[in-house]
Structures are given as C-alpha cells and as structure tokens.
Design a protein around this motif. Structure first.
Motif, PDB file in Angstrom:
ATOM      1  N   LEU A  92       0.856  -1.176   0.000  1.00  0.00           N
ATOM      2  CA  LEU A  92       0.000   0.000   0.000  1.00  0.00           C
ATOM      3  C   LEU A  92       0.896   1.230   0.000  1.00  0.00           C
ATOM      4  O   LEU A  92       1.720   1.399   0.904  1.00  0.00           O
ATOM      5  CB  LEU A  92      -0.896   0.002   1.233  1.00  0.00           C
ATOM      6  N   HIS A  93       0.741   2.077  -0.998  1.00  0.00           N
ATOM      7  CA  HIS A  93       1.564   3.276  -1.142  1.00  0.00           C
ATOM      8  C   HIS A  93       0.789   4.508  -0.686  1.00  0.00           C
ATOM      9  O   HIS A  93      -0.419   4.593  -0.935  1.00  0.00           O
ATOM     10  CB  HIS A  93       1.976   3.462  -2.603  1.00  0.00           C
ATOM     11  N   TYR A  94       1.492   5.434  -0.060  1.00  0.00           N
ATOM     12  CA  TYR A  94       0.876   6.702   0.311  1.00  0.00           C
ATOM     13  C   TYR A  94       1.896   7.814   0.117  1.00  0.00           C
ATOM     14  O   TYR A  94       3.109   7.572   0.017  1.00  0.00           O
ATOM     15  CB  TYR A  94       0.315   6.672   1.733  1.00  0.00           C
ATOM     16  N   ALA A  95       1.406   9.035   0.033  1.00  0.00           N
ATOM     17  CA  ALA A  95       2.273  10.195  -0.188  1.00  0.00           C
ATOM     18  C   ALA A  95       1.610  11.428   0.407  1.00  0.00           C
ATOM     19  O   ALA A  95       0.416  11.408   0.738  1.00  0.00           O
ATOM     20  CB  ALA A  95       2.507  10.397  -1.686  1.00  0.00           C
ATOM     21  N   CYS A  96       2.377  12.498   0.503  1.00  0.00           N
ATOM     22  CA  CYS A  96       1.801  13.772   0.917  1.00  0.00           C
ATOM     23  C   CYS A  96       0.925  14.284  -0.240  1.00  0.00           C
ATOM     24  O   CYS A  96       0.971  13.750  -1.352  1.00  0.00           O
ATOM     25  CB  CYS A  96       2.898  14.774   1.263  1.00  0.00           C
ATOM     26  N   GLY A  97       0.154  15.315   0.001  1.00  0.00           N
ATOM     27  CA  GLY A  97      -0.744  15.846  -1.014  1.00  0.00           C
ATOM     28  C   GLY A  97      -0.035  16.373  -2.249  1.00  0.00           C
ATOM     29  O   GLY A  97      -0.602  16.396  -3.345  1.00  0.00           O
ATOM     30  N   MET A  98       1.230  16.790  -2.104  1.00  0.00           N
ATOM     31  CA  MET A  98       1.999  17.304  -3.241  1.00  0.00           C
ATOM     32  C   MET A  98       2.819  16.203  -3.911  1.00  0.00           C
ATOM     33  O   MET A  98       3.571  16.471  -4.844  1.00  0.00           O
ATOM     34  CB  MET A  98       2.910  18.443  -2.782  1.00  0.00           C
ATOM     35  N   ASP A  99       2.711  14.970  -3.420  1.00  0.00           N
ATOM     36  CA  ASP A  99       3.418  13.805  -3.952  1.00  0.00           C
ATOM     37  C   ASP A  99       4.946  13.956  -3.890  1.00  0.00           C
ATOM     38  O   ASP A  99       5.665  13.444  -4.733  1.00  0.00           O
ATOM     39  CB  ASP A  99       2.966  13.511  -5.386  1.00  0.00           C
ATOM     40  N   MET A 100       5.418  14.663  -2.851  1.00  0.00           N
ATOM     41  CA  MET A 100       6.864  14.854  -2.674  1.00  0.00           C
ATOM     42  C   MET A 100       7.455  13.827  -1.708  1.00  0.00           C
ATOM     43  O   MET A 100       8.602  13.428  -1.861  1.00  0.00           O
ATOM     44  CB  MET A 100       7.151  16.264  -2.164  1.00  0.00           C
ATOM     45  N   TYR A 101       6.692  13.469  -0.685  1.00  0.00           N
ATOM     46  CA  TYR A 101       7.154  12.505   0.316  1.00  0.00           C
ATOM     47  C   TYR A 101       6.305  11.251   0.194  1.00  0.00           C
ATOM     48  O   TYR A 101       5.084  11.328   0.060  1.00  0.00           O
ATOM     49  CB  TYR A 101       7.030  13.090   1.730  1.00  0.00           C
ATOM     50  N   HIS A 102       6.961  10.084   0.264  1.00  0.00           N
ATOM     51  CA  HIS A 102       6.278   8.816   0.043  1.00  0.00           C
ATOM     52  C   HIS A 102       6.515   7.836   1.175  1.00  0.00           C
ATOM     53  O   HIS A 102       7.538   7.900   1.853  1.00  0.00           O
ATOM     54  CB  HIS A 102       6.758   8.184  -1.275  1.00  0.00           C
ATOM     55  N   ALA A 104       5.194   3.497   2.412  1.00  0.00           N
ATOM     56  CA  ALA A 104       4.572   2.257   1.975  1.00  0.00           C
ATOM     57  C   ALA A 104       4.361   1.324   3.154  1.00  0.00           C
ATOM     58  O   ALA A 104       5.136   1.318   4.108  1.00  0.00           O
ATOM     59  CB  ALA A 104       5.436   1.569   0.930  1.00  0.00           C
ATOM     60  N   VAL A 105       3.301   0.540   3.045  1.00  0.00           N
ATOM     61  CA  VAL A 105       3.041  -0.553   3.981  1.00  0.00           C
ATOM     62  C   VAL A 105       3.147  -1.826   3.158  1.00  0.00           C
ATOM     63  O   VAL A 105       2.382  -2.031   2.209  1.00  0.00           O
ATOM     64  CB  VAL A 105       1.642  -0.453   4.617  1.00  0.00           C
TER      65      VAL A 105
END
Length: 109
Positions: A92-102, A104-105
């Motif tokens: 499962l991938h996640y990021a900040c709203g600006m897709d700068m920081y990522h 994963a689970v």
C-alpha cells in the motif's frame, strides 16, 4: 499469588503485550518526510497504521493512499489511525498531497 499475577498483568499492559488489539505500525512525519519510509506486516494480521506529524516544515500535512485514493489529514502532534486491509499480500503506497514525500506498507505472505 494474586499480587504476582496482578503485577504481571500490569507489566504486560505497559509493554503493550496484551493480545486482542490490532498491531500498530508507527510512522512519524519529520522534516525528512515519512519515517520510516516503509513498514511491514504479515498478511491476515489485524493492523493499524498510526501516523503522527511532528514537523511544521514539510508539506506532508495529509496522507493520500494511491490504491484507494483516501486522504487523511495529519494535524500537528496528533496520531492519525488508518485501518489496514491485510487480507492479501500487497504493498500500500501513500504520499503527501503534493506527492513529494512517500511511504509504503508492505503486507507479506
């Protein structure tokens, strides 16, 4: 004997060793982003991702999950609990709203 059992129960509670609750995977938002960047849990484990933002110097004020599109606001110094679907091996991938920081689970077999 009752005193010893009560003391053992208290120690187990403090140590977080009591069965019954979900496994908590902790991630902190720092100046560097999500730390650790990746966490792992076994498939089928009742698990919750707990994200706590500790920095104001980053755009990671929310977590957006790629696979679901769900967004979670990350208020400063307040843990946010995200229930994790662990029924299948997956990442499962996640990021900040600006897709700068990522982050994963990783759900292992």
């Amino acid at each position: 004997m009752k005193t010893i059992l009560l003391a053992a129960l208290v120690v187990a509670l403090i140590a977080g060793c009591m069965p019954g609750g979900p496994k908590e995977l902790h991630v902190t938002v720092t100046d560097k982003g999500f730390e650790p960047e990746s966490v792992t849990v076994k498939r089928g484990t009742d698990a919750v991702l707990v994200i706590t933002r500790e920095s104001e110097a980053t755009c990671a004020t929310e977590a957006v999950f790629t696979e679901t599109g769900r967004r979670y606001d990350l208020p400063l110094h307040q843990p946010v609990r995200v229930a994790l679907p662990t029924d299948a091996a997956n990442t499962l991938h996640y990021a900040c709203g600006m897709d700068m920081y990522h982050g994963a689970v990783v759900i292992q077999r």
